[in-house]
Every structure is written in C-alpha cells, then in structure tokens.
Design an enzyme around this catalytic site. Structure first.
Site: not given
Ligand code: PGA
Length: 245
Positions: A10, A12, A96, A98, A171, A203
């Site tokens: 992803n 983002k 997601h 977010e 994150g 993460s």
């Molecule tokens: P991250 O994000 O691996 O940076 O923790 C995962 C995600 O939001 O899909």
C-alpha cells in the site's frame, strides 16, 4: 484447502514517476517468475497507467487504494470501480483505517464501496482493525466483527480478501505479535470461512514477517512503509513465499 499467500503493498500517498519506475524495476528483477506467493501493489490513482504498463504480463498485480461507492455522476474528486477496471486493476483497498479515520468513511459506506468494487469484477481488500483504546477496552472482536458484518450483511464475501490492520500498529513500528494477529484472524476466519485470505497489516517489516506469516490463519500481509523500499518489500515477499511453500 491451501490458500496462496498474498503480499500487497500500500503505497499510500507516496511516489513519483521516477521513484515508481525504480521501485518496480527493482521488484521485477527479483520477481521475474511467479513463485509460491502472490504479489500486488496498490498505488495512487494517477500512477495506475504507469504501473499497468510496467506490470502487465508480470507476476505482480496492481490496484487502487479506494473507490467510489457510486457508478458515475456528480461526485467531484471520486473514481469509480469501472474506471479502475479500465486500468486493469485486480485489487482495490476498501475501508483502510486512514479512510475511516481521516475521511469519515462509515461501515455502511465501506460496505457500499466493497459491493461496487465486487460487482465491477475487482477483488476488494477489506481492511478492518481496532484502535488502541478499543483493544485495551477488550473490544477488538466487537469492532472488527462489526466492520466485517456491515459487508457480510450486504453481499457475499466471495473471493475478496480481508486484511486485519490494528490501527495502533499502522505506521507506528509497533506490530501485533504473531499470537495477537492469529487470535483475531481465527475470529475473522470463523465468520468468513476457510477459503478467504486474511492478511495482516501494521508495521510488517523484513524482521518480523516470517514469524507473523507462520501463523495458521495469516495468509500474507498488507504492507505500507516497507513496500516503498524494494529490498524490504522483497524480503517480506520472500518470507511469505517461504511460509507458503
Ligand atoms: P505500515 O502500514 O506497514 O506502514 O504500518 C500498513 C497499512 O496501512 O496498510
């Protein structure tokens, strides 16, 4: 039934034409032939054309990070499922955290997006996950169950993919332990059945991927930050391929 593991990146809101090119070239160099696990990248809309051109005919699939619940119309700034199909997307992230937290997407809206994606022939990757406060309040199953039920009460899950992404792990560098992930995945498995792939996200790094992917109900990962670095994403992919062998 064996479920083929899937590692999806992803991106983002990251990337540029140049950086994308370098990243995809580096991934393809190692991932030339299809192996034991599937790989995909979910990219910002404007890069779909570039990514489709580079990845067509390769083992890496691609997709978007969101989709409108509407088919067409006066929805400024939105992108329909049919448009994503025109760019040969296979996957689209739906719900997601977010999107839920920063853009106020509700369970009902997420379910409508899921349905729109599915009926256009895309494979939705439905993201569910609890906040730290919800986990500490003992409400994890209630929350992820509610998020999933909103979809299941509307449509059949079909061949869609589920992603468990604890909000507190996204994150933050603080991943769920393999056991914490397995517990929630087992709960989600009981609601969806044996054939549904359930990814873990939050993460995931080269160092923790193998232990997480070794869990019985973890069928791969949804990778944010580490998907932007070819070496890291490939190491995570290789951990999934090894776990799936
Ligand atoms: P991250 O994000 O691996 O940076 O923790 C995962 C995600 O939001 O899909």
């Amino acid at each position: 039934m064996a479920r083929t593991k899937l590692v999806a990146g992803n991106w983002k809101m990251h990337g540029s034409r140049g950086a994308n090119q370098a990243l995809l070239d580096a991934l393809l160099k190692e991932l030339g032939a299809k192996r034991n696990a599937e790989c995909a990248v979910c990219v910002p809309y404007p890069y779909l054309e570039q990514v489709a051109a580079r990845l067509r005919g390769t083992p890496i699939a691609w997709g978007a990070q969101s989709v409108s619940e509407h088919a067409q119309g006066a929805y400024t700034g939105e992108v329909s499922a049919a448009m994503l199909v025109e760019f040969a997307c296979r996957y689209v992230l739906v719900g997601h955290s977010e999107r839920r937290q920063l853009y106020g997407e509700t369970d009902a809206q997420v379910a409508a997006k899921f349905a729109a994606a599915q009926s256009a022939g895309l494979t939705p990757i439905l993201c569910v996950g609890e906040t730290l406060q919800e986990r500490e309040g003992g409400r994890t199953e209630e929350v992820v169950g509610r998020q999933l039920d909103a979809v299941l009460s509307k449509v059949n899950f079909g061949s869609a993919v589920l992603a468990y992404e604890p909000v507190w792990a996204i994150g933050t560098g603080r991943n769920a332990t393999p056991e914490q992930a397995q517990d929630v995945h087992a709960f989600l498995r009981r609601k969806t059945g044996n054939e549904v792939r359930i990814l873990y996200g939050g993460s995931v790094k080269a160092q923790n991927a193998a232990a997480i992917f070794a869990m019985k109900d973890v069928d791969g990962g949804l990778i944010g930050g580490a998907s932007l670095v070819a070496r890291d994403f490939l190491a995570i992919y290789n951990a999934a391929a090894a776990a799936g062998a």
